[in-house]
Design an enzyme around this catalytic site. Structure first.
Site, PDB file in Angstrom:
ATOM      1  N   GLY A  67      85.983  86.326   8.820  1.00 20.25           N
ATOM      2  CA  GLY A  67      86.001  85.463   7.681  1.00 20.25           C
ATOM      3  C   GLY A  67      86.203  86.289   6.315  1.00 20.25           C
ATOM      4  CG  ASP A  68      85.027  89.230   3.236  1.00 18.61           C
ATOM      5  OD1 ASP A  68      83.994  89.488   2.620  1.00 18.61           O
ATOM      6  OD2 ASP A  68      86.174  89.219   2.812  1.00 18.61           O
ATOM      7  CG  LEU A  69      88.166  90.640   9.579  1.00 17.29           C
ATOM      8  CD1 LEU A  69      89.181  90.508  10.589  1.00 17.29           C
ATOM      9  CD2 LEU A  69      87.275  91.825  10.011  1.00 17.29           C
ATOM     10  CG  ASN A  73      83.227  93.526   4.862  1.00 18.24           C
ATOM     11  OD1 ASN A  73      82.292  93.982   4.285  1.00 18.24           O
ATOM     12  ND2 ASN A  73      83.490  92.329   4.449  1.00 18.24           N
TER      13      ASN A  73
END
Lengths: 154, 174
Positions: A67-69, A73
């Site tokens: 969802g937030d690559l 991260n």
């Protein structure tokens, strides 16, 4: 089988999660910056890209959408040469088997890659190649990625 | 020989671990603990991978006691329950507590404002107190993997301790 910080304690009162601290880790983002600055390019970053592709393929094969690559991260445990990756920040994650969701997950990473790290198209290509080689369900995902790329250009 | 750790999130609590081998009176100890005349958690060391596992269980127990949400009736029972990967209390006691035939016992003491008398506890055990360094020799790794259902995939990328702790800390979400 996805490397991520261990959960130590969940406090439902304050809604906080206590996680493992990956000591002396460096984000892939910072690592790419420092490799590009020092001039030792291609081979080590290509290997890193391959490892990233493998990891994301395994994650998607378990139907986990990050969802937030972004490269911020993804952490590298010391020593950095080992390319021991750890995924973090699952705040926007969800479970889905849909190739569309996986394609978007990769698209987000691609956009983050190209905007944060100039001249990394080759690297991302290697990532996708490794992803396709590792994932058992990559065909439809890459197809969706291409579709989303086209949509994004409008 | 024994080891004491302060709980980071609850600094006025200290967790002390005492390890005993060649124990002859496990049955009597268990009875005393159940009656309440022995203030401590009697744990089967074969199921413990590292003292950190105990700290995670103790931390959660103290937290739940403070918000009055313990699942068991005492803090020590709660520590044993927290070690279990599932929510069945009697199963937790069977697997993680000591049984009458055990010859090794890990005693966990928790003190905050009132200090615990280590000699008093140790004198009740008919066995030899040994250093916590011997704990890894007593761990039944195969059994731990089975009880916590650790997969070979997981073993490749993580330590057994992390796998165990993750299950302990997230069992109420699943």
């Amino acid at each position: 089988g996805i490397p991520a910080p261990a959960v130590y304690f969940v406090d439902y009162v304050t809604n906080s999660i206590y996680l493992e601290d990956i000591v002396d880790s460096v984000t892939v983002q910072d690592h790419i910056y420092s490799v590009q600055r020092s001039g030792n390019d291609t081979s080590s970053l290509q290997d890193l890209a391959e490892k990233m592709g493998e990891l994301l393929a395994r994650m998607h094969d378990e139907d986990i959408i990050h969802g937030d690559l972004t490269t911020a991260n993804l952490l590298l445990r010391p020593p950095v040469e080992k390319l021991d990756l750890v995924l973090i920040d699952f705040g926007l994650s969800f479970i889905s088997g849909l190739p569309e969701d996986k394609g978007v997950d990769l698209y987000v990473l691609e956009k983050a890659f190209i905007s944060t790290h100039p001249d990394t198209e080759v690297m991302f290509k290697a990532l996708l190649k490794s992803y396709a080689a590792t994932s058992k369900k990559s065909g439809p995902v890459i197809k969706k990625l291409d579709e989303v790329r086209l949509r994004g250009r409008k | 020989m024994e080891r004491t750790h302060q709980l980071e999130l609850f600094p006025n609590y200290n967790v002390t671990l005492l390890l005993f081998r060649h124990v002859k009176n496990a049955a009597a100890l268990r009875k005393k603990a159940m009656e309440g005349s022995l203030e401590g958690a009697l744990i089967n060391p074969a199921m413990i991978v590292d003292p950190f596992q105990i700290l995670v269980a103790a931390n959660k127990a103290v937290h739940l006691q403070q918000i009055d949400k313990m699942k068991t009736r005492t803090l020590y029972a709660e520590i044993i329950f927290n070690l279990s990967p599932n929510n069945n209390i009697s199963d937790a006691f069977k697997k993680f507590g000591i049984s009458d035939s055990d010859t090794a016992v890990l005693i966990v003491l928790l003190d905050s404002y009132k200090t615990v008398n280590l000699e008093d506890i140790a004198s009740q055990v008919e066995g030899q107190q040994v250093s916590l360094d011997e704990l890894p020799h007593l761990t039944d790794t195969a059994r731990v993997k089975k009880i916590y259902k650790v997969t070979p995939q997981e073993e490749k990328i993580s330590t057994l301790l992390d796998s165990v702790v993750c299950r302990m800390s997230t069992k109420d979400v699943l």
